[in-house]
Design a protein around this motif. Structure first.
Motif, PDB file in Angstrom:
ATOM      1  N   SER A 562      80.184 -19.534  18.353  1.00 42.11           N
ATOM      2  CA  SER A 562      80.053 -20.889  18.918  1.00 42.11           C
ATOM      3  C   SER A 562      79.480 -20.909  20.327  1.00 42.11           C
ATOM      4  CB  SER A 562      81.401 -21.624  18.892  1.00 42.11           C
ATOM      5  OG  SER A 562      82.315 -21.058  19.806  1.00 42.11           O
ATOM      6  N   ASP A 563      78.622 -19.960  20.661  1.00 45.42           N
ATOM      7  CA  ASP A 563      77.909 -19.975  21.946  1.00 45.42           C
ATOM      8  C   ASP A 563      76.541 -20.597  21.695  1.00 45.42           C
ATOM      9  OD1 ASP A 563      76.473 -19.486  24.256  1.00 45.42           O
ATOM     10  OD2 ASP A 563      77.534 -17.608  24.664  1.00 45.42           O
ATOM     11  N   ILE A 564      76.402 -21.854  22.079  1.00 47.99           N
ATOM     12  CA  ILE A 564      75.213 -22.626  21.724  1.00 47.99           C
ATOM     13  C   ILE A 564      73.936 -22.020  22.296  1.00 47.99           C
ATOM     14  CG2 ILE A 564      74.056 -24.830  22.220  1.00 47.99           C
ATOM     15  CD1 ILE A 564      76.610 -26.244  21.567  1.00 47.99           C
ATOM     16  N   SER A 565      73.962 -21.549  23.544  1.00 52.13           N
ATOM     17  CA  SER A 565      72.741 -21.027  24.160  1.00 52.13           C
ATOM     18  C   SER A 565      72.214 -19.798  23.421  1.00 52.13           C
ATOM     19  CB  SER A 565      72.977 -20.705  25.632  1.00 52.13           C
ATOM     20  OG  SER A 565      73.909 -19.643  25.773  1.00 52.13           O
ATOM     21  N   LYS A 566      73.125 -18.964  22.902  1.00 49.54           N
ATOM     22  CA  LYS A 566      72.692 -17.779  22.146  1.00 49.54           C
ATOM     23  C   LYS A 566      71.982 -18.192  20.858  1.00 49.54           C
ATOM     24  CE  LYS A 566      76.102 -14.412  23.821  1.00 49.54           C
ATOM     25  NZ  LYS A 566      77.192 -13.494  23.434  1.00 49.54           N
ATOM     26  N   ILE A 567      72.511 -19.217  20.212  1.00 49.45           N
ATOM     27  CA  ILE A 567      71.887 -19.697  18.971  1.00 49.45           C
ATOM     28  C   ILE A 567      70.517 -20.283  19.276  1.00 49.45           C
ATOM     29  CG2 ILE A 567      72.128 -21.293  17.025  1.00 49.45           C
ATOM     30  CD1 ILE A 567      75.190 -21.140  17.472  1.00 49.45           C
ATOM     31  N   GLN A 568      70.427 -21.050  20.375  1.00 52.97           N
ATOM     32  CA  GLN A 568      69.133 -21.623  20.762  1.00 52.97           C
ATOM     33  C   GLN A 568      68.114 -20.525  21.045  1.00 52.97           C
ATOM     34  OE1 GLN A 568      71.132 -24.049  23.852  1.00 52.97           O
ATOM     35  NE2 GLN A 568      69.706 -25.688  23.271  1.00 52.97           N
ATOM     36  N   ARG A 569      68.520 -19.509  21.742  1.00 49.64           N
ATOM     37  CA  ARG A 569      67.616 -18.407  22.063  1.00 49.64           C
ATOM     38  C   ARG A 569      67.172 -17.676  20.811  1.00 49.64           C
ATOM     39  NH1 ARG A 569      68.066 -15.968  27.248  1.00 49.64           N
ATOM     40  NH2 ARG A 569      68.587 -13.954  26.330  1.00 49.64           N
ATOM     41  N   CYS A 570      68.078 -17.533  19.849  1.00 50.44           N
ATOM     42  CA  CYS A 570      67.728 -16.873  18.585  1.00 50.44           C
ATOM     43  C   CYS A 570      66.712 -17.704  17.809  1.00 50.44           C
ATOM     44  CB  CYS A 570      68.993 -16.653  17.747  1.00 50.44           C
ATOM     45  SG  CYS A 570      68.702 -15.665  16.278  1.00 50.44           S
ATOM     46  N   ILE A 571      66.873 -19.034  17.822  1.00 50.77           N
ATOM     47  CA  ILE A 571      65.896 -19.914  17.161  1.00 50.77           C
ATOM     48  C   ILE A 571      64.534 -19.765  17.827  1.00 50.77           C
ATOM     49  CG2 ILE A 571      65.283 -22.340  16.742  1.00 50.77           C
ATOM     50  CD1 ILE A 571      68.326 -22.893  16.487  1.00 50.77           C
ATOM     51  N   VAL A 572      64.515 -19.682  19.142  1.00 48.97           N
ATOM     52  CA  VAL A 572      63.259 -19.491  19.876  1.00 48.97           C
ATOM     53  C   VAL A 572      62.596 -18.169  19.495  1.00 48.97           C
ATOM     54  CG1 VAL A 572      62.260 -19.108  22.174  1.00 48.97           C
ATOM     55  CG2 VAL A 572      63.902 -20.956  21.817  1.00 48.97           C
ATOM     56  N   SER A 573      63.382 -17.129  19.253  1.00 46.41           N
ATOM     57  CA  SER A 573      62.812 -15.818  18.906  1.00 46.41           C
ATOM     58  C   SER A 573      61.984 -15.865  17.634  1.00 46.41           C
ATOM     59  CB  SER A 573      63.931 -14.776  18.765  1.00 46.41           C
ATOM     60  OG  SER A 573      64.679 -14.991  17.578  1.00 46.41           O
ATOM     61  N   GLY A 574      62.287 -16.811  16.738  1.00 44.97           N
ATOM     62  CA  GLY A 574      61.508 -16.934  15.510  1.00 44.97           C
ATOM     63  C   GLY A 574      60.453 -18.017  15.568  1.00 44.97           C
ATOM     64  N   PHE A 575      60.752 -19.129  16.273  1.00 47.02           N
ATOM     65  CA  PHE A 575      59.867 -20.296  16.237  1.00 47.02           C
ATOM     66  C   PHE A 575      59.213 -20.600  17.581  1.00 47.02           C
ATOM     67  CE2 PHE A 575      62.185 -20.806  12.354  1.00 47.02           C
ATOM     68  CZ  PHE A 575      61.293 -21.444  11.503  1.00 47.02           C
ATOM     69  N   PHE A 576      59.022 -19.578  18.411  1.00 47.14           N
ATOM     70  CA  PHE A 576      58.400 -19.793  19.711  1.00 47.14           C
ATOM     71  C   PHE A 576      56.988 -20.361  19.600  1.00 47.14           C
ATOM     72  CE2 PHE A 576      57.867 -15.318  18.534  1.00 47.14           C
ATOM     73  CZ  PHE A 576      56.486 -15.207  18.532  1.00 47.14           C
ATOM     74  N   ALA A 577      56.296 -20.053  18.500  1.00 48.18           N
ATOM     75  CA  ALA A 577      54.926 -20.562  18.329  1.00 48.18           C
ATOM     76  C   ALA A 577      54.912 -22.065  18.105  1.00 48.18           C
ATOM     77  CB  ALA A 577      54.235 -19.848  17.173  1.00 48.18           C
ATOM     78  N   ASN A 578      56.057 -22.616  17.634  1.00 51.48           N
ATOM     79  CA  ASN A 578      56.161 -24.056  17.375  1.00 51.48           C
ATOM     80  C   ASN A 578      56.906 -24.733  18.524  1.00 51.48           C
ATOM     81  OD1 ASN A 578      54.984 -23.426  14.975  1.00 51.48           O
ATOM     82  ND2 ASN A 578      56.706 -23.978  13.689  1.00 51.48           N
ATOM     83  N   ALA A 579      56.359 -24.664  19.708  1.00 53.73           N
ATOM     84  CA  ALA A 579      57.006 -25.253  20.881  1.00 53.73           C
ATOM     85  C   ALA A 579      56.177 -26.424  21.392  1.00 53.73           C
ATOM     86  CB  ALA A 579      57.169 -24.199  21.979  1.00 53.73           C
ATOM     87  N   ALA A 580      56.883 -27.420  21.953  1.00 54.95           N
ATOM     88  CA  ALA A 580      56.209 -28.602  22.500  1.00 54.95           C
ATOM     89  C   ALA A 580      56.917 -29.040  23.776  1.00 54.95           C
ATOM     90  CB  ALA A 580      56.207 -29.730  21.469  1.00 54.95           C
ATOM     91  N   ARG A 581      56.178 -29.717  24.646  1.00 57.74           N
ATOM     92  CA  ARG A 581      56.760 -30.225  25.889  1.00 57.74           C
ATOM     93  C   ARG A 581      56.533 -31.724  25.986  1.00 57.74           C
ATOM     94  NH1 ARG A 581      53.899 -28.588  31.310  1.00 57.74           N
ATOM     95  NH2 ARG A 581      55.097 -30.436  31.917  1.00 57.74           N
ATOM     96  N   LEU A 582      57.445 -32.396  26.658  1.00 64.52           N
ATOM     97  CA  LEU A 582      57.390 -33.849  26.809  1.00 64.52           C
ATOM     98  C   LEU A 582      56.238 -34.241  27.726  1.00 64.52           C
ATOM     99  CD1 LEU A 582      58.876 -36.549  26.178  1.00 64.52           C
ATOM    100  CD2 LEU A 582      60.169 -36.189  28.284  1.00 64.52           C
ATOM    101  N   HIS A 583      55.471 -35.240  27.278  1.00 57.32           N
ATOM    102  CA  HIS A 583      54.357 -35.759  28.068  1.00 57.32           C
ATOM    103  C   HIS A 583      54.821 -37.020  28.792  1.00 57.32           C
ATOM    104  CE1 HIS A 583      50.124 -37.287  28.669  1.00 57.32           C
ATOM    105  NE2 HIS A 583      49.961 -36.000  28.913  1.00 57.32           N
TER     106      HIS A 583
END
Length: 661
Positions: A562-583
C-alpha cells in the motif's frame, strides 16, 4: 438451425462443404498447402477438421489437427459445436485454447481450436509444431496481425517439415494472393505445392437498400430502422452491425427503452441481445439459442459477427457502414482506435448474413454512391499497428533479422524502426538488436503487451508486485462499471466511492480489493455498487494465471504494501513512453510527440478541480478528440529517473523527450 430435428450426421451432410469432402482429402494428399475459399456458413470451420480425423490424419502415431481463429468467441463456439457433433465432452477429443483459458487434454485432444496468438505461443515451445500434422488457418481474409505472423512462420516451418500440411481458409476471393505467397520458387520456377478449392455457399437472394441522404447519427438511425423492420416486415431475426461495445450497449438501451415506453406486441415479441468479444461467454451463447415462434431476435453486434460464427435465422441486416480500426502513427507513436468507413468487402460479408435461410434484406445507412466509393478491402492490421509485440515474438522465435522476415504484407519501415526503438527503451533489446537476457527473453514469454510485462517484472524491485498483478489483470477486462438505464446518476455516485485521487489504475485496484475482501466475490455486492460481476470474476482468473507466470520466472508476488508512490513509479517503468503534460489551455500534450490529448470522460481524474500536471496513460481512443484512457498522475522526476535514455531535463528543469540514437 433449420435442420435441428435431423440427426447430427444428416445435419452435417446438408452443409455445402460435404459434397467437397473427397476433393479436400485428395488435394491435401497431393499438395503441402491447400487454400479453401468458402463463405461463412458453408461448414468449412467445423467439418474440415472432422474429415481429417475420419480419414486417419490423426491416427497411427500421427498428431492432432490445430485450427486457428482470429477471435476468442469463434474458438470457443466452434470447439463446442464440433465436440457436440463428435459426441464427446468439450476438452476431450475436441478442445480449445485461448488466452488465460485452456480446455483440452494433451493426451486425448486431436482437434484443437486456438486463437492465432496462442499458436504463436506454442511455436515458442515447439518451433516446428511437431505435435500437429495439419494446421488450419481459418478466416485468413481478416488479415489480423497474428494471422499474418502465423502464415509467415508456417511457411518457414514447412521448409523443415515437408510432412506438415497447411490449410488456409478464407471467406473472400483472395486465393491467388495466398497461393503466390505459399508457392515455392526455385531458380525462377514455381513448384506445384499449393492447391485451391472454391466452395459454393447456400445464399438466397438478397435485396439491398440504401439511405437517401447521409445519416447524422447512425446509432439512432440503426435503432429506428430496427423498430421499423419489426413493425412492418415479416418473420426473421435482425442482425445489426455497429463499431464497438459502447455503441452496442447504447443501441440495446435505446431499443429496450422504446419497447418499454410503447409496450411489446404480444403477437410478435422482440428480444434484444448484445454481441461483442468482451461479453461473457454465457451472454454470447444467448444469440445462438432458439426462441419461440412469436419472438424475433435482434442481435446488436460489432464486426465479431461479420465472420467466424454463423447465427441461424437472420433475415434482415442493418449495417451502419462503419468499423472501428486500430491505427498506429509511427511518427507520433500513438496507436488509436478510430471509427472509419468500412470496406466494400466488409459490406458484402455483412450482407451475406441475411441470405442463409431465406430471401433476405439489407439496410445500409449510407447513400449508394458513397458505398460504391469505399475502399475495396480493409488494410491488413500488420500495416497499421504498433509492431513491438511482433518484433519481440519474432526475436524469441529465432528470427534475428526481422526486417528480412517474409511478411505476407510487409509493414512500413517506419513502424519497424519505431518498434525496435521502444523495445530498446524498455530494455528488451540491446544495442545490436538482440534479445536481452533475462529481461527480453522473459518478456517474450508473457501473452501481454511488452509495456505491461515490463511493469510486472519490475514490480518486485518496487515491492508492489501484488498490486501491479491486480492492476494488470483488471486492465485486461473492460466494462467493470455498469450504468443501468434510468439509474446512471445513482450508479455514478456508487462508483465514486471507489475513486482514488491518483488515477484510474488505483481505482481499479481499489475495486478489486473491495470485491475480494468486503464483497467476498459475491454477485449481490456487485449489484449494490453497480459493478460487473462477470468482469470481476474474469479478472480474478486472469490474476491467478499471471501469478503462475510470475512464479515461473521467479518473480515473487509479495503481500500488498500500500505504498502509492512505489506503485506509481512501477507504472512509469512500463508506460513512460505514454506520458503527457498539462497545457495552459487545459488540454494535455504528449511529451514524446506534442500531440494534443484529453482525459477520457470515464476517468476518475476528469472530475478533479486541479488536473495533474503530468500523467501516463495506457491507450488512446480517437473519436471527436484524442482521449487518453486509464490514466494515472506521476512526477516528472520519475520519468527522467526511470527512463533517462528517453527523457532529459531542459534548462528550466522541465522534462523533455529525446530520440534514441
Amino acid at each position: 438451425n433449420n435442420h435441428a430435428d435431423l440427426s447430427l450426421m444428416n445435419q452435417r451432410k446438408r452443409l455445402p462443404i460435404f459434397q467437397y469432402r473427397n476433393h479436400i482429402l485428395y488435394l491435401l494428399e497431393k499438395h503441402n498447402v491447400l487454400i479453401i475459399v468458402g463463405e461463412t456458413g458453408s461448414g468449412k470451420s467445423t467439418q474440415v477438421p472432422q474429415y481429417l480425423v475420419e480419414s486417419g490424419w490423426t491416427e497411427k502415431g500421427k498428431h492432432g489437427c490445430l485450427i486457428t481463429q482470429p477471435r476468442r468467441v469463434a474458438a470457443v463456439t466452434l470447439a463446442t459445436r464440433v465436440a457436440e457433433e463428435r459426441g464427446s465432452l468439450l476438452g476431450g477429443e475436441v478442445g480449445y485454447g485461448i488466452r488465460f483459458d485452456d480446455c483440452f487434454d494433451p493426451r486425448e485432444t486431436v482437434i484443437k481450436f486456438v486463437t492465432d496468438g496462442v499458436l504463436l505461443r506454442e511455436m515458442m515451445s515447439d518451433p516446428l509444431l511437431k505435435k500437429y500434422n495439419v494446421v488450419i488457418v481459418d478466416e485468413a481474409h481478416e488479415r489480423s496481425i497474428n494471422t499474418d505472423m502465423c502464415m509467415g512462420l508456417l511457411k518457414k516451418i514447412q521448409r523443415k517439415r515437408q510432412d506438415l500440411r497447411i490449410i488456409i481458409s478464407s471467406a473472400t476471393i483472395s486465393a491467388e494472393f495466398f497461393k503466390d505467397f505459399f508457392t515455392i520458387k526455385n531458380a525462377g520456377k514455381s513448384q506445384d505445392n499449393v492447391g485451391v478449392l472454391s466452395v459454393e455457399g447456400r445464399n438466397y437472394p438478397i435485396e439491398v437498400f440504401y439511405s437517401s441522404d447521409p445519416v447524422p447519427d447512425y446509432v439512432k438511425a440503426t435503432v429506428e430502422t430496427v423498430l421499423q423492420i419489426h413493425r412492418h416486415e415479416g418473420d426473421g431475426d435482425i442482425l445489426v452491425f455497429l463499431t464497438g461495445q459502447d455503441e452496442v450497449r447504447t443501441a440495446v438501451r435505446l431499443l429496450i427503452d422504446d419497447l418499454r415506453s410503447r409496450g411489446q406486441d404480444k403477437k410478435k415479441y422482440l428480444k434484444v441481445l448484445p454481441f461483442y468479444s468482451g461479453l461473457h461467454e454465457k451472454e454470447q451463447f444467448k444469440v445462438f439459442e432458439r426462441v419461440s415462434r412469436n419472438t424475433r431476435k435482434v442481435i446488436v453486434a460489432t464486426n465479431v459477427a461479420e465472420t467466424s460464427v454463423t447465427i441461424e435465422g437472420v433475415t434482415f441486416v442493418v449495417d451502419c457502414c462503419f468499423v472501428k480500426l486500430k491505427v498506429y502513427n509511427p511518427s507520433s507513436g500513438i496507436e488509436s482506435l478510430i471509427v472509419c468507413p468500412a470496406s466494400q468487402a466488409s459490406l458484402e460479408q455483412r450482407a451475406g448474413r441475411a441470405g442463409r435461410c431465406r430471401n433476405g434484406k439489407v439496410y445500409r445507412l449510407c447513400p449508394e454512391k458513397e458505398a460504391m466509393s469505399l475502399e475495396k478491402t480493409t488494410p491488413p492490421e500488420m500495416q497499421r499497428s504498433n509492431l513491438m509485440s511482433v518484433i519481440l515474438q519474432l526475436k524469441a522465435l529465432g528470427v534475428d533479422n526481422v526486417l528480412r522476415f517474409h511478411f505476407i504484407s510487409p509493414p512500413p519501415a517506419q513502424c519497424m524502426v519505431r518498434g525496435l526503438e521502444l523495445l530498446f527503451a524498455l530494455g528488451a533489446l540491446d544495442q545490436n538488436g538482440n534479445l536481452t537476457s533475462p529481461l527480453g527473453v522473459t518478456m517474450a514469454e508473457f501473452p501481454l503487451n511488452p509495456m505491461f510485462v515490463k511493469m510486472l517484472l519490475e514490480s518486485e524491485k518496487f515491492d508492489c508486485s501484488s498490486e501491479i498483478v491486480t492492476i494488470v489483470a483488471m486492465l485486461q477486462v473492460r466494462d467493470v462499471a455498469i450504468f443501468p438505464t434510468n439509474e446512471r446518476g445513482k450508479a455514478a455516485m456508487e462508483h465514486r466511492k471507489f475513486a482514488v485521487a491518483q488515477g484510474d489504475h488505483f481505482t481499479l485496484l481499489n475495486i478489486y480489493d473491495c470485491f475480494i475482501n468486503e464483497g467476498n466475490k459475491t454477485k449481490k455486492w456487485c449489484e449494490k455498487y453497480y459493478l460487473n460481476y462477470k468482469a470481476l470474476k474474469r479478472a480474478v482468473k486472469i490474476r491467478e494465471n499471471l501469478c503462475k507466470y510470475m512464479n515461473r520466472f521467479k518473480v515473487a508476488v509479495q503481500p500488498a504494501q500500500s505504498d502509492i508512490s512505489k506503485i506509481q513509479r512501477c507504472i512509469v517503468s512500463g508506460f513512460f513512453a505514454n506520458a503527457a503534460r498539462l497545457h495552459h489551455d487545459g488540454s494535455y500534450r504528449g511529451l514524446h510527440n506534442d500531440v494534443t490529448l484529453h482525459i477520457h470522460p470515464s476517468s476518475v481524474l476528469i472530475a478533479e478541480k486541479y488536473p495533474p500536471k503530468f500523467l501516463v496513460f495506457n491507450e488512446i481512443l480517437e473519436t471527436s478528440k484524442m482521449f487518453m484512457r486509464d490514466v494515472t498522475l506521476v512526477e516528472p522526476d520519475w520519468l527522467h529517473e526511470l527512463a533517462p535514455h528517453f527523457y532529459e531535463f531542459g534548462t528550466q528543469h522541465e522534462v523533455y523527450s529525446k530520440r534514441i540514437k
